[in-house]
Design a protein around this motif. Structure first.
Motif, PDB file in Angstrom:
ATOM      1  N   MET A 262     -48.580  20.191 -29.542  1.00  0.00           N
ATOM      2  CA  MET A 262     -47.503  19.997 -31.080  1.00  0.00           C
ATOM      3  C   MET A 262     -46.416  20.248 -31.018  1.00  0.00           C
ATOM      4  O   MET A 262     -45.408  18.783 -31.674  1.00  0.00           O
ATOM      5  CB  MET A 262     -47.963  21.783 -31.668  1.00  0.00           C
ATOM      6  N   SER A 263     -45.705  20.656 -29.692  1.00  0.00           N
ATOM      7  CA  SER A 263     -43.653  20.435 -29.781  1.00  0.00           C
ATOM      8  C   SER A 263     -44.009  18.682 -29.337  1.00  0.00           C
ATOM      9  O   SER A 263     -42.923  18.287 -29.693  1.00  0.00           O
ATOM     10  CB  SER A 263     -43.916  20.923 -28.283  1.00  0.00           C
ATOM     11  N   THR A 264     -45.101  17.833 -28.786  1.00  0.00           N
ATOM     12  CA  THR A 264     -44.859  16.461 -28.875  1.00  0.00           C
ATOM     13  C   THR A 264     -44.779  15.500 -30.084  1.00  0.00           C
ATOM     14  O   THR A 264     -44.391  14.627 -29.797  1.00  0.00           O
ATOM     15  CB  THR A 264     -45.680  15.920 -27.285  1.00  0.00           C
ATOM     16  N   LEU A 265     -45.837  16.304 -30.821  1.00  0.00           N
ATOM     17  CA  LEU A 265     -45.809  15.697 -32.157  1.00  0.00           C
ATOM     18  C   LEU A 265     -45.026  16.297 -33.247  1.00  0.00           C
ATOM     19  O   LEU A 265     -44.955  14.961 -34.174  1.00  0.00           O
ATOM     20  CB  LEU A 265     -47.267  16.763 -32.214  1.00  0.00           C
ATOM     21  N   PHE A 266     -44.474  17.055 -32.752  1.00  0.00           N
ATOM     22  CA  PHE A 266     -42.960  17.578 -33.914  1.00  0.00           C
ATOM     23  C   PHE A 266     -42.057  16.249 -33.339  1.00  0.00           C
ATOM     24  O   PHE A 266     -41.028  15.391 -33.491  1.00  0.00           O
ATOM     25  CB  PHE A 266     -42.711  18.758 -33.654  1.00  0.00           C
ATOM     26  N   GLN A 267     -42.421  16.440 -31.668  1.00  0.00           N
ATOM     27  CA  GLN A 267     -41.288  15.274 -31.094  1.00  0.00           C
ATOM     28  C   GLN A 267     -40.950  13.957 -31.960  1.00  0.00           C
ATOM     29  O   GLN A 267     -40.323  12.696 -32.180  1.00  0.00           O
ATOM     30  CB  GLN A 267     -41.106  15.145 -29.773  1.00  0.00           C
ATOM     31  N   GLU A 268     -42.346  13.246 -31.827  1.00  0.00           N
ATOM     32  CA  GLU A 268     -42.987  12.239 -32.219  1.00  0.00           C
ATOM     33  C   GLU A 268     -42.911  11.753 -34.079  1.00  0.00           C
ATOM     34  O   GLU A 268     -41.832  10.690 -34.150  1.00  0.00           O
ATOM     35  CB  GLU A 268     -44.642  11.808 -32.737  1.00  0.00           C
ATOM     36  N   PHE A 269     -42.741  12.680 -35.163  1.00  0.00           N
ATOM     37  CA  PHE A 269     -42.633  12.849 -35.775  1.00  0.00           C
ATOM     38  C   PHE A 269     -41.229  12.348 -36.620  1.00  0.00           C
ATOM     39  O   PHE A 269     -40.691  11.904 -37.010  1.00  0.00           O
ATOM     40  CB  PHE A 269     -43.044  14.220 -37.032  1.00  0.00           C
TER      41      PHE A 269
END
Length: 369
Positions: free
Chosen positions: A183-190
């Motif tokens: 989820m942390s990676t996903l937020f950085q991607e977004f």
């Protein structure tokens, strides 16, 4: 009746002075002098002399009541008149010494301001070097149920701030199997500023691993995915330092519980002795019935008209969230087939049940059935 507003235990006039609402007693909130008084005397209500907020020692929180707010406003107005002060010249020191409270009032928009807000509902200044997290997600088969929840979670401000400030400390043996890390990676991607759609294949794989009932390429229920995702995130967050304390109904202080957990109170009242049995359970979401669902629904808004559709009561016009919540919190007669053993009567009796929100979460999730 009070000669001067100072703490009766240490003589200080600052430290968030509170006044007992049962007797003439002033105590510091910071040094817990008002807490000691409340405990020994069982005087559970006190008023903050700086802002006029009422603190309940049983709830351990400030409570807001429309009538009390109105009384506070009137009293403050009288105090300002009496002192002949204008808000611009009164110092913090004068406010505290005279005990009339700091000049603080809620913002009530003018007609002009309301007009501007209506015309500009979403005013955001977008510059070339800023990002607001708008990014598409590729559908991996029938994963729109997952994508819509991911979009909702990535735009929850507190969750976004938590993940973008690298607050998660992973304690799992294999970080690649930690949903919180993903989820942390996903937020950085977004929030990276990239315009191309993101492919959440790793997230999907982790969901399949940790919530096996959601595995496969079939269409799933979005609500079920939300609960499964929050459950796995909650379990994987427990290793964090902030997951080891407990001050909410779920006895966990991880970021998921801090944001999404509320307390649902169930009061069962005996119809014979009127004794009340209360239980409080944690919740992440509230499921609300809509008109036309399996259970009857009737108009609950004051003054709204009802009509019968297919043998069911139905609200004419638009059904509001308030209607659904009012229906959810109404008392329900359990009937003779569902008698419970009353602790007062010591026998099985008919009863009524009523649900209320004991503790509201910061972000409330409503599931419309």
């Amino acid at each position: 009746q009070a000669k001067s507003c100072i703490c009766h235990m240490c003589g200080a006039h600052l430290n968030r002075l509170h006044s007992c609402l049962y007797c003439v007693f002033f105590g510091c909130f910071t040094k817990k002098h008002i807490h000691e008084h409340a405990k020994t005397k069982r005087h559970n209500l006190a008023i903050d002399l700086l802002y006029g907020g009422i603190y309940c020692f049983m709830c351990q929180d400030y409570i807001y009541d429309k009538d009390m707010e109105q009384i506070a406003k009137e009293e403050q107005r009288k105090a300002w008149k009496l002192q002949a002060f204008t808000p611009t010249v009164v110092s913090h020191y004068q406010c505290t010494m005279t005990g009339i409270g700091e000049k603080y009032s809620t913002w009530e928009p003018t007609k002009r301001e309301l007009e501007l807000l209506r015309h500009n509902p979403k005013r955001r200044k977008i510059t070339t070097n800023c990002t607001i997290g708008l990014r598409g997600l590729i559908n991996l088969g029938n994963t729109c149920f997952m994508n819509c929840i991911v979009q909702a979670l990535t735009h929850t401000p507190l969750l976004r701030d938590f993940f973008l400030s690298d607050r998660h400390k992973c304690e799992m043996q294999s970080p690649s199997s930690c949903l919180v890390c993903e989820m942390s990676t996903l937020f950085q991607e977004f929030y990276s500023g990239h315009r191309s759609p993101h492919i959440p294949y790793r997230l999907l794989h982790l969901v399949w691993t940790h919530a096996r009932h959601l595995a496969g390429y079939e269409q799933q229920d979005a609500h079920e995915f939300l609960i499964a995702a929050l459950d796995v995130l909650h379990r994987h967050c427990k290793g964090d330092d902030n997951g080891k304390k407990a001050n909410n109904p779920n006895h966990c202080n991880c970021i998921i519980d801090q944001i999404f957990t509320g307390g649902l109170q169930s009061d069962v009242t005996c119809q014979v002795c009127h004794g009340v049995s209360t239980t409080i359970d944690p919740f992440w979401d509230i499921s609300l019935d809509l008109p036309g669902s399996s259970t009857p629904f009737w108009p609950l808004s004051p003054g709204s008209d009802g009509s019968v559709v297919n043998g069911e009561s139905h609200v004419s016009g638009t059904t509001t969230l308030t209607d659904c919540l009012r229906r959810f919190t109404r008392p329900e007669h359990l009937g003779s087939s569902a008698k419970i053993k009353c602790s007062g009567c010591h026998s099985y009796q008919e009863s009524t049940k009523q649900l209320t929100m004991k503790k509201l979460p910061i972000v409330a999730c409503f599931h419309l059935k």
